[in-house]
Design an enzyme around this catalytic site. Sequence first.
Site, PDB file in Angstrom:
ATOM      1  CB  THR A   1       0.577 -13.206   2.704  1.00  0.00           C
ATOM      2  OG1 THR A   1       1.293 -12.359   1.789  1.00  0.00           O
ATOM      3  CG2 THR A   1      -0.499 -13.992   1.985  1.00  0.00           C
TER       4      THR A   1
ATOM      5  CG  ASP B   1      -2.050   0.929   1.208  1.00  0.00           C
ATOM      6  OD1 ASP B   1      -2.774   1.025   2.217  1.00  0.00           O
ATOM      7  OD2 ASP B   1      -2.232   1.589   0.179  1.00  0.00           O
TER       8      ASP B   1
HETATM    9  N1  APR Z   1       5.469  -5.236  -4.609  1.00  0.00           N
HETATM   10  C1  APR Z   1       4.891  -6.468  -4.479  1.00  0.00           C
HETATM   11  N2  APR Z   1       4.586  -7.016  -3.288  1.00  0.00           N
HETATM   12  C2  APR Z   1       4.890  -6.299  -2.183  1.00  0.00           C
HETATM   13  C3  APR Z   1       5.482  -5.011  -2.234  1.00  0.00           C
HETATM   14  C4  APR Z   1       5.774  -4.483  -3.512  1.00  0.00           C
HETATM   15  N3  APR Z   1       6.341  -3.277  -3.674  1.00  0.00           N
HETATM   16  N4  APR Z   1       5.657  -4.561  -0.945  1.00  0.00           N
HETATM   17  C5  APR Z   1       5.193  -5.538  -0.140  1.00  0.00           C
HETATM   18  N5  APR Z   1       4.745  -6.585  -0.869  1.00  0.00           N
HETATM   19  C6  APR Z   1       4.179  -7.860  -0.414  1.00  0.00           C
HETATM   20  C7  APR Z   1       4.516  -8.299   0.974  1.00  0.00           C
HETATM   21  O1  APR Z   1       5.820  -8.865   1.005  1.00  0.00           O
HETATM   22  C8  APR Z   1       3.431  -9.345   1.191  1.00  0.00           C
HETATM   23  O2  APR Z   1       3.799 -10.567   0.579  1.00  0.00           O
HETATM   24  O3  APR Z   1       2.756  -7.724  -0.394  1.00  0.00           O
HETATM   25  C9  APR Z   1       2.231  -8.764   0.420  1.00  0.00           C
HETATM   26  C10 APR Z   1       1.138  -8.175   1.306  1.00  0.00           C
HETATM   27  O4  APR Z   1       1.736  -7.582   2.450  1.00  0.00           O
HETATM   28  P1  APR Z   1       1.222  -6.151   3.022  1.00  0.00           P
HETATM   29  O5  APR Z   1       1.633  -5.083   2.072  1.00  0.00           O
HETATM   30  O6  APR Z   1       1.699  -6.068   4.446  1.00  0.00           O
HETATM   31  O7  APR Z   1      -0.362  -6.247   2.955  1.00  0.00           O
HETATM   32  P2  APR Z   1      -1.399  -7.002   3.921  1.00  0.00           P
HETATM   33  O8  APR Z   1      -0.807  -8.178   4.600  1.00  0.00           O
HETATM   34  O9  APR Z   1      -2.604  -7.201   3.055  1.00  0.00           O
HETATM   35  O10 APR Z   1      -1.716  -5.910   5.051  1.00  0.00           O
HETATM   36  C11 APR Z   1      -2.439  -4.763   4.656  1.00  0.00           C
HETATM   37  O11 APR Z   1      -0.886  -3.273   5.689  1.00  0.00           O
HETATM   38  O12 APR Z   1       0.237  -1.674   4.491  1.00  0.00           O
HETATM   39  C12 APR Z   1      -0.842  -1.891   5.305  1.00  0.00           C
HETATM   40  O13 APR Z   1      -2.451  -0.248   4.623  1.00  0.00           O
HETATM   41  C13 APR Z   1      -2.149  -1.617   4.602  1.00  0.00           C
HETATM   42  O14 APR Z   1      -3.417  -1.806   6.635  1.00  0.00           O
HETATM   43  C14 APR Z   1      -3.081  -2.465   5.425  1.00  0.00           C
HETATM   44  C15 APR Z   1      -2.243  -3.704   5.725  1.00  0.00           C
END
Ligand code: APR
Length: 171
Positions: free
Chosen positions: A119, A35
Site C-alpha cells: 500500500t 524494507d
Molecule cells: N513500520 C510499519 N509500517 C511501515 C514502516 C514501519 N517502520 N515504514 C513504512 N511503513 C508502511 C507504509 O506507510 C505503508 O503503509 O508500510 C506500508 C507499505 O509501504 P512500503 O514500505 O512502501 O511497501 P510496498 O508498498 O509494499 O512497496 C515495496 O518499496 O521499500 C520498497 O524494497 C521495497 O521495492 C519494495 C517496495
Amino acid sequence: MPHQLMAVQGDITSLAVDAIVNAANESLLGGGGVDGAIHRAAGPQLLAYCRDLGGCPTGEARITPGFRLPARHVIHTVGPVWQGGQAEEEAILASCYRNCLRLAAEHGLRSLAFPAISTGAFGFPLRRATRIAIQEIRDFMATNEMPMSILMVAFDEDTLGVIESTLQEVS
Ligand code: APR
C-alpha cells in the site's frame, strides 16, 4: 487461548514478536519504506543473509533471523505492484498473506506482525488491501493453531483508521 487479531499504530521494527513481515522486493536486497527500516534496524547481517537466498518471487515469502531487531525472525514477502486491478494483484496480495502465515505456522511462531503490504510504494489501494489481509488472516486462523496473535501495524493514523474500520466491517 483464542486467536487474536489487532490493529496497532507504530514502527514495526520496534515490536518484540516472533516475526515481523517485511514488504520487500524480489531482490530481497533492501529498499525504502518498511524494507529500509527493517534492514536499518536489523543491521548488515540481514542483508548478508538475504544475499544467499537468491531473491523471492512476487507473492511468495522467505524467513530469516531478526538479528539486531527485537523480533526473532523477519518474514520477507513481495507484494504486487498495483496496475489498476486487472493483473491479478488481489490474488497475488492474498498469496503474500497466506505464504507468510504458512511460514509462521511451519516455524511454530506464536506472534506475527504485518505492515500494510503493497500500500506504499507499490500503490495498492489501502482499503482493498486491508480487506484482503483480514480475509486471509481470519481464514488461516480458523484452521490453524499458530500463530495465536497477529498484529496489523499501521505506520500512520489514517492507515490505522482504515484498518480498524475494516476490522469492524468484516467482523
Ligand atoms: N513500520 C510499519 N509500517 C511501515 C514502516 C514501519 N517502520 N515504514 C513504512 N511503513 C508502511 C507504509 O506507510 C505503508 O503503509 O508500510 C506500508 C507499505 O509501504 P512500503 O514500505 O512502501 O511497501 P510496498 O508498498 O509494499 O512497496 C515495496 O518499496 O521499500 C520498497 O524494497 C521495497 O521495492 C519494495 C517496495
